[in-house]
Design a protein around this motif. Sequence first.
Motif, short mmCIF file in Angstrom:
data_model
loop_
_atom_site.label_atom_id
_atom_site.label_comp_id
_atom_site.label_asym_id
_atom_site.label_seq_id
_atom_site.Cartn_x
_atom_site.Cartn_y
_atom_site.Cartn_z
N MET A 1 62.19 59.63 16.83
CA MET A 1 61.44 59.78 18.08
C MET A 1 62.34 59.36 19.24
SD MET A 1 57.91 57.93 19.25
CE MET A 1 57.08 58.38 17.74
N SER A 2 62.06 59.89 20.43
CA SER A 2 62.85 59.58 21.61
C SER A 2 62.62 58.13 22.04
CB SER A 2 62.47 60.53 22.75
OG SER A 2 63.06 60.10 23.96
N GLU A 3 63.73 57.40 22.26
CA GLU A 3 63.60 56.02 22.72
C GLU A 3 63.03 55.99 24.14
OE1 GLU A 3 67.32 54.09 22.36
OE2 GLU A 3 67.38 54.22 20.17
N VAL A 4 63.35 57.01 24.93
CA VAL A 4 62.80 57.08 26.29
C VAL A 4 61.28 57.19 26.24
CG1 VAL A 4 62.78 58.42 28.43
CG2 VAL A 4 64.92 58.14 27.16
N PHE A 5 60.78 58.08 25.36
CA PHE A 5 59.32 58.25 25.23
C PHE A 5 58.69 56.94 24.78
CE2 PHE A 5 55.38 59.30 23.17
CZ PHE A 5 54.84 60.30 23.96
N GLU A 6 59.30 56.27 23.81
CA GLU A 6 58.73 55.02 23.31
C GLU A 6 58.66 53.97 24.41
OE1 GLU A 6 61.17 54.00 20.01
OE2 GLU A 6 60.02 55.21 18.59
N GLY A 7 59.68 53.96 25.30
CA GLY A 7 59.65 53.01 26.41
C GLY A 7 58.49 53.29 27.35
N TYR A 8 58.30 54.58 27.70
CA TYR A 8 57.15 54.94 28.54
C TYR A 8 55.83 54.61 27.83
CZ TYR A 8 60.47 57.67 31.36
OH TYR A 8 61.51 58.07 32.14
N GLU A 9 55.80 54.83 26.52
CA GLU A 9 54.59 54.59 25.74
C GLU A 9 54.19 53.12 25.77
OE1 GLU A 9 52.95 55.71 21.28
OE2 GLU A 9 55.09 55.33 21.59
N ARG A 10 55.18 52.23 25.59
CA ARG A 10 54.88 50.80 25.62
C ARG A 10 54.37 50.38 27.01
NH1 ARG A 10 59.57 50.55 22.35
NH2 ARG A 10 60.88 50.25 24.19
N GLN A 11 55.01 50.92 28.05
CA GLN A 11 54.56 50.60 29.41
C GLN A 11 53.12 51.06 29.63
OE1 GLN A 11 57.36 51.66 32.59
NE2 GLN A 11 58.99 51.75 31.08
N TYR A 12 52.81 52.27 29.14
CA TYR A 12 51.45 52.79 29.35
C TYR A 12 50.42 51.95 28.60
CZ TYR A 12 47.29 55.59 29.31
OH TYR A 12 45.99 55.98 29.44
N CYS A 13 50.71 51.61 27.33
CA CYS A 13 49.75 50.84 26.54
C CYS A 13 49.46 49.49 27.20
CB CYS A 13 50.27 50.64 25.12
SG CYS A 13 50.27 52.16 24.13
N ASP A 14 50.53 48.81 27.69
CA ASP A 14 50.33 47.53 28.38
C ASP A 14 49.51 47.73 29.65
OD1 ASP A 14 51.83 46.32 26.43
OD2 ASP A 14 53.70 46.32 27.59
N PRO A 65 61.01 71.01 18.47
CA PRO A 65 59.60 71.40 18.24
C PRO A 65 58.84 70.46 17.31
CG PRO A 65 61.01 73.32 18.19
CD PRO A 65 61.93 72.14 18.28
N SER A 66 59.47 70.03 16.21
CA SER A 66 58.74 69.19 15.25
C SER A 66 58.36 67.86 15.88
CB SER A 66 59.61 68.96 14.01
OG SER A 66 60.84 68.36 14.36
N VAL A 67 59.28 67.26 16.63
CA VAL A 67 59.00 65.98 17.27
C VAL A 67 58.07 66.18 18.47
CG1 VAL A 67 60.05 63.98 18.39
CG2 VAL A 67 61.25 65.14 16.53
N LYS A 68 58.27 67.28 19.19
CA LYS A 68 57.46 67.56 20.38
C LYS A 68 55.98 67.66 20.03
CE LYS A 68 57.60 71.68 22.22
NZ LYS A 68 58.09 72.85 22.96
N ALA A 69 55.64 68.35 18.95
CA ALA A 69 54.24 68.52 18.58
C ALA A 69 53.58 67.17 18.30
CB ALA A 69 54.15 69.42 17.34
N MET A 70 54.30 66.29 17.65
CA MET A 70 53.75 64.98 17.32
C MET A 70 53.53 64.15 18.59
SD MET A 70 55.57 62.06 15.05
CE MET A 70 56.88 62.01 16.27
N LEU A 71 54.51 64.18 19.50
CA LEU A 71 54.40 63.40 20.73
C LEU A 71 53.31 63.95 21.65
CD1 LEU A 71 58.14 62.65 21.56
CD2 LEU A 71 56.50 61.28 20.29
N LEU A 72 53.15 65.27 21.68
CA LEU A 72 52.09 65.84 22.52
C LEU A 72 50.71 65.46 21.99
CD1 LEU A 72 53.52 69.38 23.34
CD2 LEU A 72 53.36 67.40 24.85
N ALA A 73 50.59 65.32 20.67
CA ALA A 73 49.32 64.86 20.09
C ALA A 73 49.02 63.43 20.56
CB ALA A 73 49.39 64.92 18.57
N LYS A 74 50.06 62.59 20.58
CA LYS A 74 49.89 61.24 21.11
C LYS A 74 49.46 61.29 22.57
CE LYS A 74 52.83 57.88 18.76
NZ LYS A 74 53.96 56.95 18.96
N LEU A 75 50.14 62.17 23.30
CA LEU A 75 49.91 62.25 24.74
C LEU A 75 48.46 62.63 25.05
CD1 LEU A 75 51.48 61.84 27.33
CD2 LEU A 75 52.08 64.25 27.30
#
Length: 222
Positions: A1-14, A65-75
Amino acid sequence: MSEVFEGYERQYCDLSANLSRKCSSTSHNFDREQKQQKISEIKAGLDDADVLIRKMDLEARSLQPSVKAMLLAKLREYKSDLNNLKKEFKRLTSPTADQAAREDLLNTGTADAHLASADQRERLTMSVERINDSSDRIRESRRTILETEELGVSILQDLHQQRETLLNSHKKLHGIDDAIDKSKKVLTTMSRRITRNKWIIGSVIGALVLAIVIILSYKLSH
């Protein structure tokens, strides 16, 4: 998974958890100044959350595409969560918010509403955990693929080196064959010269013997 996305994800959850606490505390706060301050903070937080959602969306769509589909589901889960927070904020800022807050304190349905919200957040957390597990499996699969690819490259390199070794050996054998051919030619030439020299020496010896015989015959006859 993208480390950039994970960083945004942690910020959003907090940020989402913080906004949820502020909304809950503001709905039971009857001090007008404190409430206005909390509402301003919540509005700024919602703007920041919108920015993070857009950043996550852009980052997810830039991946494979494989990673994108999973991240968009999270989004989608995060967008749904943000919409709920916006609805809660809209309720807090409505003209009847104070009256609704007082009624909520007296209404036993408040507990059920909080339980429903908590249940929804629990489901969101479980969905995120399942998606994280899927992410881990995808990362493991990618690591296995990379290791297999590296092994294949290593085998190809070994085969290339062996091919070069065989080609060099063939060249050396070809050079040895050429040297042997040259040696044969030299030996053949030397053999011919020796044979020719033998005939010359034999002829000379025969001539000398014939001369001696003639001389002896001549002397004996006289």
